[in-house]
Write an enzyme that holds these catalytic residues in place. Structure first.
Site, PDB file in Angstrom:
ATOM      1  N   SER A  26     -39.196 -48.732 -81.429  1.00 42.02           N
ATOM      2  CA  SER A  26     -38.321 -48.213 -80.503  1.00 42.02           C
ATOM      3  C   SER A  26     -38.638 -47.547 -79.155  1.00 42.02           C
ATOM      4  O   SER A  26     -37.784 -47.474 -78.402  1.00 42.02           O
ATOM      5  CB  SER A  26     -37.315 -47.198 -81.579  1.00 42.02           C
ATOM      6  OG  SER A  26     -35.905 -48.264 -82.241  1.00 42.02           O
ATOM      7  N   ARG A  31     -40.047 -47.122 -73.991  1.00 45.94           N
ATOM      8  CA  ARG A  31     -41.682 -46.822 -72.945  1.00 45.94           C
ATOM      9  C   ARG A  31     -40.800 -48.211 -71.842  1.00 45.94           C
ATOM     10  O   ARG A  31     -41.286 -48.066 -70.077  1.00 45.94           O
ATOM     11  CB  ARG A  31     -43.029 -46.865 -73.341  1.00 45.94           C
ATOM     12  CG  ARG A  31     -42.976 -45.785 -73.912  1.00 45.94           C
ATOM     13  CD  ARG A  31     -44.868 -45.518 -74.909  1.00 45.94           C
ATOM     14  NE  ARG A  31     -44.448 -44.699 -75.133  1.00 45.94           N
ATOM     15  CZ  ARG A  31     -44.683 -44.843 -76.743  1.00 45.94           C
ATOM     16  NH1 ARG A  31     -45.002 -45.977 -76.991  1.00 45.94           N
ATOM     17  NH2 ARG A  31     -44.304 -44.034 -77.406  1.00 45.94           N
ATOM     18  N   TRP A  34     -38.374 -47.686 -69.633  1.00 46.71           N
ATOM     19  CA  TRP A  34     -38.523 -46.080 -68.038  1.00 46.71           C
ATOM     20  C   TRP A  34     -39.564 -47.345 -66.722  1.00 46.71           C
ATOM     21  O   TRP A  34     -38.983 -46.447 -66.116  1.00 46.71           O
ATOM     22  CB  TRP A  34     -39.241 -44.840 -68.767  1.00 46.71           C
ATOM     23  CG  TRP A  34     -39.155 -44.307 -68.268  1.00 46.71           C
ATOM     24  CD1 TRP A  34     -40.867 -44.437 -67.367  1.00 46.71           C
ATOM     25  CD2 TRP A  34     -38.732 -43.406 -67.595  1.00 46.71           C
ATOM     26  NE1 TRP A  34     -40.445 -42.838 -66.598  1.00 46.71           N
ATOM     27  CE2 TRP A  34     -39.516 -42.510 -66.852  1.00 46.71           C
ATOM     28  CE3 TRP A  34     -37.250 -43.096 -67.928  1.00 46.71           C
ATOM     29  CZ2 TRP A  34     -38.807 -41.170 -66.240  1.00 46.71           C
ATOM     30  CZ3 TRP A  34     -36.523 -42.164 -66.961  1.00 46.71           C
ATOM     31  CH2 TRP A  34     -36.823 -41.101 -66.611  1.00 46.71           C
ATOM     32  N   PHE A  39     -33.141 -47.905 -64.984  1.00 44.50           N
ATOM     33  CA  PHE A  39     -32.896 -47.229 -66.044  1.00 44.50           C
ATOM     34  C   PHE A  39     -33.028 -46.218 -66.179  1.00 44.50           C
ATOM     35  O   PHE A  39     -32.674 -44.532 -66.302  1.00 44.50           O
ATOM     36  CB  PHE A  39     -33.979 -47.351 -67.462  1.00 44.50           C
ATOM     37  CG  PHE A  39     -33.735 -47.293 -68.766  1.00 44.50           C
ATOM     38  CD1 PHE A  39     -32.919 -46.617 -69.666  1.00 44.50           C
ATOM     39  CD2 PHE A  39     -35.043 -46.186 -68.649  1.00 44.50           C
ATOM     40  CE1 PHE A  39     -32.504 -46.278 -70.593  1.00 44.50           C
ATOM     41  CE2 PHE A  39     -34.628 -45.320 -70.435  1.00 44.50           C
ATOM     42  CZ  PHE A  39     -33.219 -45.815 -70.945  1.00 44.50           C
ATOM     43  N   GLU A  77     -27.782 -50.731 -70.427  1.00 43.09           N
ATOM     44  CA  GLU A  77     -28.842 -51.501 -69.375  1.00 43.09           C
ATOM     45  C   GLU A  77     -30.286 -51.679 -69.871  1.00 43.09           C
ATOM     46  O   GLU A  77     -30.801 -52.712 -69.690  1.00 43.09           O
ATOM     47  CB  GLU A  77     -29.295 -50.224 -68.556  1.00 43.09           C
ATOM     48  CG  GLU A  77     -30.304 -49.977 -67.235  1.00 43.09           C
ATOM     49  CD  GLU A  77     -29.844 -51.443 -66.546  1.00 43.09           C
ATOM     50  OE1 GLU A  77     -31.045 -51.762 -66.102  1.00 43.09           O
ATOM     51  OE2 GLU A  77     -29.210 -50.830 -65.994  1.00 43.09           O
ATOM     52  N   ASP A 103     -26.791 -62.264 -64.376  1.00 42.43           N
ATOM     53  CA  ASP A 103     -24.932 -61.920 -63.750  1.00 42.43           C
ATOM     54  C   ASP A 103     -25.026 -61.585 -65.030  1.00 42.43           C
ATOM     55  O   ASP A 103     -24.099 -60.600 -65.125  1.00 42.43           O
ATOM     56  CB  ASP A 103     -25.072 -63.457 -63.418  1.00 42.43           C
ATOM     57  CG  ASP A 103     -26.030 -64.037 -62.053  1.00 42.43           C
ATOM     58  OD1 ASP A 103     -26.870 -63.218 -62.417  1.00 42.43           O
ATOM     59  OD2 ASP A 103     -25.297 -64.801 -61.637  1.00 42.43           O
ATOM     60  N   TRP A 120     -15.086 -40.689 -66.763  1.00 36.85           N
ATOM     61  CA  TRP A 120     -15.260 -39.259 -65.956  1.00 36.85           C
ATOM     62  C   TRP A 120     -14.678 -38.904 -65.142  1.00 36.85           C
ATOM     63  O   TRP A 120     -14.325 -37.370 -64.615  1.00 36.85           O
ATOM     64  CB  TRP A 120     -16.688 -39.646 -65.953  1.00 36.85           C
ATOM     65  CG  TRP A 120     -17.425 -39.105 -66.966  1.00 36.85           C
ATOM     66  CD1 TRP A 120     -18.379 -39.923 -67.388  1.00 36.85           C
ATOM     67  CD2 TRP A 120     -17.742 -37.526 -66.871  1.00 36.85           C
ATOM     68  NE1 TRP A 120     -18.842 -39.549 -68.614  1.00 36.85           N
ATOM     69  CE2 TRP A 120     -19.224 -37.865 -68.119  1.00 36.85           C
ATOM     70  CE3 TRP A 120     -18.712 -36.043 -65.995  1.00 36.85           C
ATOM     71  CZ2 TRP A 120     -19.739 -36.940 -68.547  1.00 36.85           C
ATOM     72  CZ3 TRP A 120     -19.232 -35.229 -66.740  1.00 36.85           C
ATOM     73  CH2 TRP A 120     -19.480 -35.958 -68.202  1.00 36.85           C
TER      74      TRP A 120
END
Length: 133
Positions: A26, A31, A34, A39, A77, A103, A120
């Site tokens: 995980s 990594r 990132w 992301f 993501e 897509d 939000w």
């Protein structure tokens, strides 16, 4: 006759060894995520929005919902990045199925961001509308 060794050594692990190796896998996923600019941008937003959820939310349920939606965007993501990596592994040439898969992943990210934004904005509206006389 002995059973053949599994192709994936992770399948042979049991107990805490399996949990430990799953955690390391995980971390490798984080990594890899990132390395994706999208992301990193979403993590930057999350760094601001997660603490803000404790201020905007009026109850623990509202706070949890606001925080969960931020984390949902990160999850979607990462899944989208996984889809893109799998498609790119198949080959660099253009194919309509590959385009459709990418897509659809992108659309899922957009929907998660729209959902997060809508909730939000509604929570912020409620908080500030109640604060004004």
């Amino acid at each position: 006759m002995s059973t053949p060794a599994p192709v994936n050594p992770q399948k042979a692990r049991r107990g805490m060894a399996r949990v430990w190796h799953a955690a390391l896998i995980s971390l490798d996923g984080f990594r890899a995520g990132w390395k994706e600019a999208a992301f990193r941008q979403e993590v930057a937003c999350a760094v601001v929005m997660l603490p803000a959820a404790f201020w905007v939310g009026r109850s623990w349920v509202e706070t949890a919902l606001l925080a969960a939606l931020v984390v949902l965007v990160l999850i979607v993501e990462l899944l989208n990045s996984g889809i893109e990596a799998a498609i790119d592994r198949i080959g660099p040439e253009w194919h309509s199925f590959s385009k459709t898969a990418k897509d659809l992943g992108s659309a899922a990210v957009l929907l998660s961001i729209l959902l997060c934004s809508a909730v939000w904005l509604a929570a912020l509206w409620q908080r500030f509308a109640a604060a004004t006389p």
